[in-house]
Design a protein around this motif. Structure first.
Motif, PDB file in Angstrom:
ATOM      1  N   ALA A  75       0.828  -1.210   0.000  1.00  0.00           N
ATOM      2  CA  ALA A  75       0.000   0.000   0.000  1.00  0.00           C
ATOM      3  C   ALA A  75       0.862   1.259   0.000  1.00  0.00           C
ATOM      4  CB  ALA A  75      -0.932  -0.007   1.212  1.00  0.00           C
ATOM      5  N   ARG A  76       1.909   1.255   0.789  1.00  0.00           N
ATOM      6  CA  ARG A  76       2.794   2.424   0.846  1.00  0.00           C
ATOM      7  C   ARG A  76       3.501   2.644  -0.487  1.00  0.00           C
ATOM      8  NH1 ARG A  76       4.931   1.496   6.959  1.00  0.00           N
ATOM      9  NH2 ARG A  76       3.291   2.704   7.953  1.00  0.00           N
ATOM     10  N   ARG A  77       3.859   1.557  -1.145  1.00  0.00           N
ATOM     11  CA  ARG A  77       4.555   1.666  -2.436  1.00  0.00           C
ATOM     12  C   ARG A  77       3.686   2.379  -3.471  1.00  0.00           C
ATOM     13  NH1 ARG A  77       5.830  -3.411  -6.238  1.00  0.00           N
ATOM     14  NH2 ARG A  77       6.571  -2.251  -8.028  1.00  0.00           N
ATOM     15  N   TYR A  78       2.391   2.085  -3.478  1.00  0.00           N
ATOM     16  CA  TYR A  78       1.507   2.642  -4.500  1.00  0.00           C
ATOM     17  C   TYR A  78       0.794   3.924  -4.079  1.00  0.00           C
ATOM     18  CZ  TYR A  78       2.505  -1.287  -7.427  1.00  0.00           C
ATOM     19  OH  TYR A  78       3.150  -2.185  -8.216  1.00  0.00           O
ATOM     20  N   THR A  79       1.153   4.484  -2.947  1.00  0.00           N
ATOM     21  CA  THR A  79       0.579   5.774  -2.568  1.00  0.00           C
ATOM     22  C   THR A  79       1.567   6.907  -2.794  1.00  0.00           C
ATOM     23  OG1 THR A  79       1.233   5.432  -0.264  1.00  0.00           O
ATOM     24  CG2 THR A  79      -1.018   4.826  -0.871  1.00  0.00           C
ATOM     25  N   GLN A  80       2.691   6.594  -3.411  1.00  0.00           N
ATOM     26  CA  GLN A  80       3.678   7.626  -3.717  1.00  0.00           C
ATOM     27  C   GLN A  80       3.138   8.549  -4.809  1.00  0.00           C
ATOM     28  OE1 GLN A  80       7.128   5.441  -4.872  1.00  0.00           O
ATOM     29  NE2 GLN A  80       7.367   4.470  -2.884  1.00  0.00           N
ATOM     30  N   GLU A  81       3.641   9.770  -4.842  1.00  0.00           N
ATOM     31  CA  GLU A  81       3.184  10.745  -5.824  1.00  0.00           C
ATOM     32  C   GLU A  81       3.497  10.341  -7.260  1.00  0.00           C
ATOM     33  OE1 GLU A  81       4.402  14.703  -4.925  1.00  0.00           O
ATOM     34  OE2 GLU A  81       3.819  14.501  -2.833  1.00  0.00           O
ATOM     35  N   ALA A  82       4.441   9.414  -7.446  1.00  0.00           N
ATOM     36  CA  ALA A  82       4.804   8.976  -8.796  1.00  0.00           C
ATOM     37  C   ALA A  82       3.627   8.296  -9.509  1.00  0.00           C
ATOM     38  CB  ALA A  82       5.993   8.022  -8.731  1.00  0.00           C
ATOM     39  N   TYR A  83       2.675   7.821  -8.745  1.00  0.00           N
ATOM     40  CA  TYR A  83       1.510   7.150  -9.326  1.00  0.00           C
ATOM     41  C   TYR A  83       0.383   8.159  -9.430  1.00  0.00           C
ATOM     42  CZ  TYR A  83       4.278   3.047  -8.483  1.00  0.00           C
ATOM     43  OH  TYR A  83       5.290   2.130  -8.496  1.00  0.00           O
ATOM     44  N   ASP A  84       0.225   8.747 -10.605  1.00  0.00           N
ATOM     45  CA  ASP A  84      -0.757   9.806 -10.821  1.00  0.00           C
ATOM     46  C   ASP A  84      -2.077   9.225 -11.342  1.00  0.00           C
ATOM     47  OD1 ASP A  84      -0.055   9.026 -13.358  1.00  0.00           O
ATOM     48  OD2 ASP A  84       0.719  10.971 -13.984  1.00  0.00           O
ATOM     49  N   ALA A  85      -2.992  10.112 -11.697  1.00  0.00           N
ATOM     50  CA  ALA A  85      -4.317   9.692 -12.181  1.00  0.00           C
ATOM     51  C   ALA A  85      -4.212   8.831 -13.433  1.00  0.00           C
ATOM     52  CB  ALA A  85      -5.186  10.913 -12.444  1.00  0.00           C
ATOM     53  N   GLU A  86      -3.262   9.126 -14.301  1.00  0.00           N
ATOM     54  CA  GLU A  86      -3.102   8.326 -15.527  1.00  0.00           C
ATOM     55  C   GLU A  86      -2.780   6.875 -15.180  1.00  0.00           C
ATOM     56  OE1 GLU A  86      -0.298   8.138 -19.518  1.00  0.00           O
ATOM     57  OE2 GLU A  86      -0.339   9.972 -18.335  1.00  0.00           O
ATOM     58  N   PHE A  87      -1.902   6.697 -14.191  1.00  0.00           N
ATOM     59  CA  PHE A  87      -1.568   5.344 -13.745  1.00  0.00           C
ATOM     60  C   PHE A  87      -2.811   4.640 -13.197  1.00  0.00           C
ATOM     61  CE2 PHE A  87      -0.649   2.589 -10.096  1.00  0.00           C
ATOM     62  CZ  PHE A  87       0.094   1.606 -10.715  1.00  0.00           C
ATOM     63  N   TRP A  88      -3.527   5.296 -12.263  1.00  0.00           N
ATOM     64  CA  TRP A  88      -4.677   4.665 -11.626  1.00  0.00           C
ATOM     65  C   TRP A  88      -5.819   4.428 -12.604  1.00  0.00           C
ATOM     66  CZ3 TRP A  88      -3.873   1.955  -7.625  1.00  0.00           C
ATOM     67  CH2 TRP A  88      -2.870   2.312  -6.724  1.00  0.00           C
ATOM     68  N   ASN A  89      -5.921   5.223 -13.675  1.00  0.00           N
ATOM     69  CA  ASN A  89      -6.949   4.989 -14.696  1.00  0.00           C
ATOM     70  C   ASN A  89      -6.691   3.724 -15.490  1.00  0.00           C
ATOM     71  OD1 ASN A  89      -8.503   7.182 -14.047  1.00  0.00           O
ATOM     72  ND2 ASN A  89      -7.509   8.541 -15.514  1.00  0.00           N
ATOM     73  N   SER A  90      -5.463   3.196 -15.424  1.00  0.00           N
ATOM     74  CA  SER A  90      -5.140   1.974 -16.152  1.00  0.00           C
ATOM     75  C   SER A  90      -5.195   0.720 -15.271  1.00  0.00           C
ATOM     76  CB  SER A  90      -3.740   2.098 -16.766  1.00  0.00           C
ATOM     77  OG  SER A  90      -2.752   2.139 -15.745  1.00  0.00           O
ATOM     78  N   VAL A  91      -5.545   0.881 -14.006  1.00  0.00           N
ATOM     79  CA  VAL A  91      -5.592  -0.242 -13.064  1.00  0.00           C
ATOM     80  C   VAL A  91      -6.954  -0.936 -13.126  1.00  0.00           C
ATOM     81  CG1 VAL A  91      -5.531  -0.878 -10.605  1.00  0.00           C
ATOM     82  CG2 VAL A  91      -3.900   0.784 -11.515  1.00  0.00           C
ATOM     83  N   ILE A  92      -6.930  -2.256 -13.121  1.00  0.00           N
ATOM     84  CA  ILE A  92      -8.153  -3.060 -13.081  1.00  0.00           C
ATOM     85  C   ILE A  92      -8.214  -3.724 -11.707  1.00  0.00           C
ATOM     86  CG2 ILE A  92      -9.371  -5.044 -14.049  1.00  0.00           C
ATOM     87  CD1 ILE A  92      -7.833  -4.461 -16.668  1.00  0.00           C
ATOM     88  N   TRP A  93      -9.334  -3.555 -11.026  1.00  0.00           N
ATOM     89  CA  TRP A  93      -9.532  -4.154  -9.703  1.00  0.00           C
ATOM     90  C   TRP A  93     -10.401  -5.392  -9.873  1.00  0.00           C
ATOM     91  CZ3 TRP A  93      -6.818  -1.740  -5.947  1.00  0.00           C
ATOM     92  CH2 TRP A  93      -6.407  -0.433  -6.190  1.00  0.00           C
ATOM     93  N   THR A  94      -9.974  -6.510  -9.301  1.00  0.00           N
ATOM     94  CA  THR A  94     -10.756  -7.748  -9.386  1.00  0.00           C
ATOM     95  C   THR A  94     -10.989  -8.309  -7.995  1.00  0.00           C
ATOM     96  OG1 THR A  94      -8.875  -9.279  -9.547  1.00  0.00           O
ATOM     97  CG2 THR A  94      -9.661  -8.298 -11.605  1.00  0.00           C
ATOM     98  N   ASP A  95     -12.037  -9.128  -7.866  1.00  0.00           N
ATOM     99  CA  ASP A  95     -12.333  -9.742  -6.585  1.00  0.00           C
ATOM    100  C   ASP A  95     -13.178 -10.985  -6.814  1.00  0.00           C
ATOM    101  OD1 ASP A  95     -12.285 -10.076  -3.836  1.00  0.00           O
ATOM    102  OD2 ASP A  95     -13.997  -8.765  -3.492  1.00  0.00           O
ATOM    103  N   GLU A  96     -13.051 -11.927  -5.916  1.00  0.00           N
ATOM    104  CA  GLU A  96     -13.899 -13.113  -5.922  1.00  0.00           C
ATOM    105  C   GLU A  96     -14.655 -13.140  -4.608  1.00  0.00           C
ATOM    106  OE1 GLU A  96     -10.321 -13.829  -5.963  1.00  0.00           O
ATOM    107  OE2 GLU A  96     -10.389 -13.224  -8.047  1.00  0.00           O
ATOM    108  N   LYS A  97     -15.886 -13.625  -4.652  1.00  0.00           N
ATOM    109  CA  LYS A  97     -16.692 -13.734  -3.428  1.00  0.00           C
ATOM    110  C   LYS A  97     -17.418 -15.058  -3.441  1.00  0.00           C
ATOM    111  CE  LYS A  97     -18.724 -12.587   0.357  1.00  0.00           C
ATOM    112  NZ  LYS A  97     -17.999 -12.729   1.597  1.00  0.00           N
ATOM    113  N   SER A  98     -17.318 -15.780  -2.331  1.00  0.00           N
ATOM    114  CA  SER A  98     -18.023 -17.045  -2.181  1.00  0.00           C
ATOM    115  C   SER A  98     -19.067 -16.912  -1.081  1.00  0.00           C
ATOM    116  CB  SER A  98     -17.048 -18.164  -1.806  1.00  0.00           C
ATOM    117  OG  SER A  98     -16.140 -18.377  -2.839  1.00  0.00           O
ATOM    118  N   PHE A  99     -20.220 -17.472  -1.334  1.00  0.00           N
ATOM    119  CA  PHE A  99     -21.285 -17.495  -0.343  1.00  0.00           C
ATOM    120  C   PHE A  99     -21.434 -18.929   0.122  1.00  0.00           C
ATOM    121  CE2 PHE A  99     -21.978 -13.933  -3.121  1.00  0.00           C
ATOM    122  CZ  PHE A  99     -22.211 -12.906  -2.226  1.00  0.00           C
ATOM    123  N   SER A 100     -21.344 -19.137   1.421  1.00  0.00           N
ATOM    124  CA  SER A 100     -21.324 -20.471   1.997  1.00  0.00           C
ATOM    125  C   SER A 100     -22.689 -20.858   2.541  1.00  0.00           C
ATOM    126  CB  SER A 100     -20.289 -20.515   3.115  1.00  0.00           C
ATOM    127  OG  SER A 100     -20.274 -21.776   3.714  1.00  0.00           O
TER     128      SER A 100
END
Length: 129
Positions: free
Chosen positions: A33-58
């Motif tokens: 988290a600290r690595r990716y909160t640096q100022e070097a990662y601007d809006a252009e960088f974050w606009n190219s990020v894809i967030w994925t998740d899996e969810k299981s219901f038991s």
């Protein structure tokens, strides 16, 4: 007896529940988290990020327990009931999103293997382009 405990500022509550995380895993997450909160990662960088998740219901019932704790201590370590991934999974889904919007919700049949995950990711690509 209960009123005596309440007068002392201790109340019966349902404990917070979260996944058990080792000290090493917690340290690695914080470093990531600290690595990716640096100022070097601007809006252009974050606009190219894809967030994925899996969810299981038991199908297993949640075993709600209670704990006695003072107010505003819900997330104190001693008041958290750690969850273990035990139980029979009934249905699982994979979803994703990015700056361009929400992606598809995919039903995962049986266990999520590496091959199934790669297929899901390959299925995402046409939607992104």
């Amino acid at each position: 007896m209960r009123w005596l405990v309440n007068e002392a500022g201790i109340y019966c509550s349902v404990p917070a529940r979260k996944e058990a995380v080792s000290v090493e895993h917690r340290t690695a997450r914080l470093a990531f988290a600290r690595r990716y909160t640096q100022e070097a990662y601007d809006a252009e960088f974050w606009n190219s990020v894809i967030w994925t998740d899996e969810k299981s219901f038991s199908t297993t019932a949640a075993k709600a327990r209670v704990c006695w704790r003072p107010p505003n201590t819900r997330y104190a370590k001693e008041n958290i009931q750690e969850q273990r991934m035990i139980g029979r999974s009934n249905v699982s889904f994979h979803e994703w999103l990015w700056a361009g919007g929400l992606g598809d919700l995919t039903l995962i049949k049986r266990n999520l293997t590496v091959a199934k995950y790669v297929d899901i990711l390959n299925g995402m690509l046409p939607s992104i382009r």
